[in-house]
Motif scaffolding. Structure first.
Motif, PDB file in Angstrom:
ATOM      1  N   VAL A  40       0.859  -1.184   0.000  1.00  0.00           N
ATOM      2  CA  VAL A  40       0.000   0.000   0.000  1.00  0.00           C
ATOM      3  C   VAL A  40       0.894   1.233   0.000  1.00  0.00           C
ATOM      4  N   ARG A  41       0.708   2.087  -1.000  1.00  0.00           N
ATOM      5  CA  ARG A  41       1.499   3.313  -1.091  1.00  0.00           C
ATOM      6  C   ARG A  41       0.598   4.522  -0.893  1.00  0.00           C
ATOM      7  N   ALA A  57      -1.006  11.425  20.551  1.00  0.00           N
ATOM      8  CA  ALA A  57       0.450  11.381  20.402  1.00  0.00           C
ATOM      9  C   ALA A  57       0.840  11.977  19.054  1.00  0.00           C
ATOM     10  N   LYS A  58       1.977  12.628  19.008  1.00  0.00           N
ATOM     11  CA  LYS A  58       2.475  13.241  17.773  1.00  0.00           C
ATOM     12  C   LYS A  58       2.833  12.145  16.775  1.00  0.00           C
ATOM     13  N   ILE A  59       2.307  12.268  15.550  1.00  0.00           N
ATOM     14  CA  ILE A  59       2.619  11.324  14.481  1.00  0.00           C
ATOM     15  C   ILE A  59       3.642  11.970  13.553  1.00  0.00           C
ATOM     16  N   ASP A  60       4.798  11.345  13.461  1.00  0.00           N
ATOM     17  CA  ASP A  60       5.863  11.793  12.556  1.00  0.00           C
ATOM     18  C   ASP A  60       6.392  10.545  11.865  1.00  0.00           C
ATOM     19  N   VAL A  61       5.935  10.308  10.645  1.00  0.00           N
ATOM     20  CA  VAL A  61       6.281   9.085   9.930  1.00  0.00           C
ATOM     21  C   VAL A  61       7.760   9.048   9.567  1.00  0.00           C
ATOM     22  N   LYS A 102      11.043   8.477  -0.644  1.00  0.00           N
ATOM     23  CA  LYS A 102      10.822   9.875  -1.021  1.00  0.00           C
ATOM     24  C   LYS A 102       9.628  10.428  -0.262  1.00  0.00           C
ATOM     25  N   GLU A 103       8.573  10.851  -0.953  1.00  0.00           N
ATOM     26  CA  GLU A 103       7.422  11.469  -0.298  1.00  0.00           C
ATOM     27  C   GLU A 103       6.310  10.475   0.036  1.00  0.00           C
ATOM     28  N   SER A 104       6.601   9.175  -0.094  1.00  0.00           N
ATOM     29  CA  SER A 104       5.576   8.151   0.100  1.00  0.00           C
ATOM     30  C   SER A 104       5.954   7.160   1.202  1.00  0.00           C
TER      31      SER A 104
END
Length: 162
Positions: A40-41, A57-61, A102-104
């Motif tokens: 899944v992208r 909670a802070k989400i930072d992938v 990258k951005e995904s």
């Protein structure tokens, strides 16, 4: 020449003002291993904003303070919003993990003990709670065949026969 430049400029402005929202789901039946492999992208910012709705909670992938917590959030959200039925039976998606490209964000799942896949039913509401212009593109590989389908909000169901 000026006309072409104006068209490019307007296209760029429209793209900035009206971004597109899309995800790609790839489903591959591996008959040799009797598994169904799912990738899944989604765009990183889209999944972050969506997951943030469900936790304080802070989400930072890209730089998670707790990778196990992030994996749990991604797994729960995707499993809730992508439901599969194989040969009429509900399938359990086993979360493998995720990676950033990258951005995904690519997330990976597996379904075991699927020797043959004659019919696949997909119920996908992925990121519909984030953006009503969301589209989900589904690619299926099974028995040497490639099939694809595009789900535009609010449509969530697709059926593939092999």
């Amino acid at each position: 020449m000026v006309n072409i430049m104006i068209q490019w400029l307007l296209t760029g402005i429209v793209a900035l003002v009206h971004p597109f929202y899309i995800s790609v789901i790839e489903i591959n039946h591996n008959a040799k291993e009797a598994t169904v492999e799912i990738s899944v992208r989604v765009f990183t910012t889209d999944i972050e904003k969506t997951l943030q709705k469900y936790t304080s909670a802070k989400i930072d992938v890209a730089n998670p303070p707790d990778n196990n917590f992030l994996d749990k959030q991604i797994s729960q959200y995707l499993s809730k919003n992508i439901k599969l039925r194989i040969n009429g039976q509900p399938a359990v998606l086993n979360y493998i993990g995720h990676e950033i490209q990258k951005e995904s964000v690519w997330s990976y799942f597996e379904i075991t003990k699927v020797a043959d896949m004659k019919k696949l039913e997909v119920d996908c509401t992925l990121l519909y709670d984030f953006e009503t212009s969301q589209s989900n593109i589904i690619h299926i590989k099974n028995k040497g065949m490639d099939k694809s389908f595009k789900l535009d909000y609010p449509k969530s169901g697709a059926v593939f026969d092999f």
